[in-house]
Design an enzyme around this catalytic site. Structure first.
Site, PDB file in Angstrom:
ATOM      1  N   GLY A  85       0.831  -1.199   0.000  1.00 27.18           N
ATOM      2  CA  GLY A  85       0.000   0.000   0.000  1.00 27.18           C
ATOM      3  C   GLY A  85       0.861   1.242   0.000  1.00 27.18           C
ATOM      4  N   ASP A  86       0.610   2.124   0.959  1.00 28.86           N
ATOM      5  CA  ASP A  86       1.403   3.358   1.060  1.00 28.86           C
ATOM      6  C   ASP A  86       2.323   3.325   2.273  1.00 28.86           C
ATOM      7  OD1 ASP A  86      -0.718   3.527   2.886  1.00 28.86           O
ATOM      8  OD2 ASP A  86      -0.823   5.704   2.748  1.00 28.86           O
TER       9      ASP A  86
END
Length: 182
Positions: A85-86
């Site tokens: 993800g981030d």
């Protein structure tokens, strides 16, 4: 095949599996007194808004830019990884006291990512804030799982704090507080 197994396809950074392997090596060296280490975990604040407003393609481009910025701020002895993800992590390895080095790196990352990142395809700059949590060996853990968990807890404390990195145990970044929160 090995590269694909141990590197993130989007950013070409080491992935969680390679980070775990390097943490095991660093912990073995730290246990003999040959090295000290810290783990930084960071997450891009409000990244979902980038994907929602611009689309996943541009979110991916932003993740690539962030990965390049992190790799540029890290030293050759450090490992910058994308966890998914981030979320990213940086394994900071050195000799002697490492806390000051880790905090200084986290502050550089925090400040640098406040500067706009240029997305050439859109002819647009995007500003992303980040939350950075730090866990130190041996104070905050003696194994990869515990260090990662504690750095993650500190990262969430940094997100609540909203203005800079947090070291595990400081500024309310504790397991007990997270359990109470949940």
């Amino acid at each position: 095949m090995k590269r694909r197994a141990f590197h993130d396809r989007l950013t070409d950074l080491p992935n969680r599996a390679l980070l775990a392997e390097r943490m095991e090596e660093a912990l073995a060296n730290a246990g003999t007194g040959e090295a000290a280490l810290a783990l930084l975990v960071l997450d891009l604040n409000d990244f979902k808004q980038v994907n929602d407003a611009l689309g996943h393609h541009y979110g991916d481009l932003l993740l690539q830019k962030v990965g390049a910025v992190l790799a540029g701020l890290a030293r050759a002895s450090d490992t910058v990884a994308r966890l998914g993800g981030d979320e990213f992590a940086i394994l900071v390895v050195g000799h002697g006291p490492i806390a000051g080095t880790a905090v200084a790196m986290a502050e550089r990352i925090y400040k640098r990512l406040l500067e706009p990142l240029w997305l050439a395809d859109l002819n647009l700059s995007v500003q992303v804030a980040t939350s950075v949590g730090i866990a130190l060996f041996p104070d905050h853990g003696r194994d990869p799982t515990t260090l990662l968990q504690h750095a993650d807890i500190a990262m969430y404390a940094a997100k609540r704090k909203g203005n800079g990195p947090v070291v595990f145990g400081g500024d309310g970044a504790t397991v007990e507080r997270l359990m109470l929160f949940s």
